[in-house]
Design a protein around this motif. Sequence first.
Motif, mmCIF file in Angstrom:
data_model
loop_
_atom_site.group_PDB
_atom_site.id
_atom_site.type_symbol
_atom_site.label_atom_id
_atom_site.label_comp_id
_atom_site.label_asym_id
_atom_site.label_seq_id
_atom_site.Cartn_x
_atom_site.Cartn_y
_atom_site.Cartn_z
ATOM 1 N N VAL A 26 -7.799 -4.717 -1.621
ATOM 2 C CA VAL A 26 -7.950 -5.373 -2.926
ATOM 3 C C VAL A 26 -6.598 -5.918 -3.381
ATOM 4 O O VAL A 26 -5.702 -5.158 -3.752
ATOM 5 N N GLN A 27 -6.478 -7.217 -3.342
ATOM 6 C CA GLN A 27 -5.241 -7.846 -3.791
ATOM 7 C C GLN A 27 -5.057 -7.627 -5.297
ATOM 8 O O GLN A 27 -5.986 -7.771 -6.074
ATOM 9 N N GLY A 28 -3.835 -7.249 -5.692
ATOM 10 C CA GLY A 28 -3.560 -7.046 -7.103
ATOM 11 C C GLY A 28 -3.943 -5.679 -7.619
ATOM 12 O O GLY A 28 -3.873 -5.431 -8.830
ATOM 13 N N GLU A 37 6.025 -3.439 -0.939
ATOM 14 C CA GLU A 37 5.356 -4.428 -0.088
ATOM 15 C C GLU A 37 3.876 -4.082 0.022
ATOM 16 O O GLU A 37 3.475 -2.921 -0.157
ATOM 17 N N THR A 38 3.067 -5.099 0.351
ATOM 18 C CA THR A 38 1.626 -4.906 0.524
ATOM 19 C C THR A 38 1.161 -5.572 1.813
ATOM 20 O O THR A 38 1.594 -6.679 2.137
ATOM 21 N N MET A 39 0.308 -4.868 2.545
ATOM 22 C CA MET A 39 -0.400 -5.465 3.676
ATOM 23 C C MET A 39 -1.878 -5.466 3.327
ATOM 24 O O MET A 39 -2.479 -4.408 3.151
ATOM 25 N N LEU A 40 -2.459 -6.648 3.207
ATOM 26 C CA LEU A 40 -3.884 -6.752 2.886
ATOM 27 C C LEU A 40 -4.729 -6.593 4.145
ATOM 28 O O LEU A 40 -4.376 -7.082 5.221
ATOM 29 N N ALA A 60 -7.027 -0.770 12.366
ATOM 30 C CA ALA A 60 -6.530 -1.946 13.074
ATOM 31 C C ALA A 60 -5.153 -2.361 12.556
ATOM 32 O O ALA A 60 -4.231 -2.647 13.348
ATOM 33 N N VAL A 61 -4.986 -2.388 11.237
ATOM 34 C CA VAL A 61 -3.705 -2.801 10.652
ATOM 35 C C VAL A 61 -2.616 -1.784 10.973
ATOM 36 O O VAL A 61 -1.469 -2.146 11.290
#
Length: 253
Positions: A26-28, A37-40, A60-61
Amino acid sequence: GETADSRAVLVEVKKRGYKALTMTNVQGSTLSREANETMLLHAGPEIAVASTKAYTAQIAVLAILAYDIARANGKKLPFDLMPELARIATIMDSVMSQKEIFEELADKFLKESRNAFFLGRGMDSYVGLEGALKLKEISYIQAEGYPGGELKHGPIALIEDGTPVITLVSQPNTHLNIRGNIKEVVARGAIACTISMEGMEHESDSFVLPRVEPLLTPLVTVLPLQLISYYAALARDCDVDKPRNLAKSVTVE
């Protein structure tokens, strides 16, 4: 990205001067905004309370992150990640297209059951925990996951006639050991549902998955467990998307 106890950890991490990376679908979200930092995950909206595709996307990420860190540190890597992930995506589509098999397994093993056990060794034991969680969340069957090596240290006392035991067999270095565990529970009356990987299968197995890199097996071994849980819930007339007493985000500690 809104879970209160996860945010409490993030706050403490930042207080101690460490950098924080949030992986979220969920972005934001709160954790995304407050981390460095964020990894979507880019898994798309997941409405159901019980997480499925977001869980798989996280694996997977994390695999991509671990692979790149290893490569940056000059480690010699045993396989090429991206082609293997592409092949796994095709395998996942193939497994999903055979969902009627898992509907039959759920009806056979779990529709009338009050409890169930999940067994595995190595990484399979952790996927078994996820399978047990999904089953108890959405079907209300008392389900527990155990490493095969701990079976005779107590859990085997709970095995009786008709107890469903769902076992994963995907790790080359332990598959003979887990086969021994299957024999032990069957000898005590359990009914065995075995999900194995190509090259380690027996003719009595319930479903055989195509072989993948052992370090990436959770991406495919979790799918049968998710589908079996889904169809068990439907067979028991449970609300798959909104299990009782649960919320999508636990916003209080």
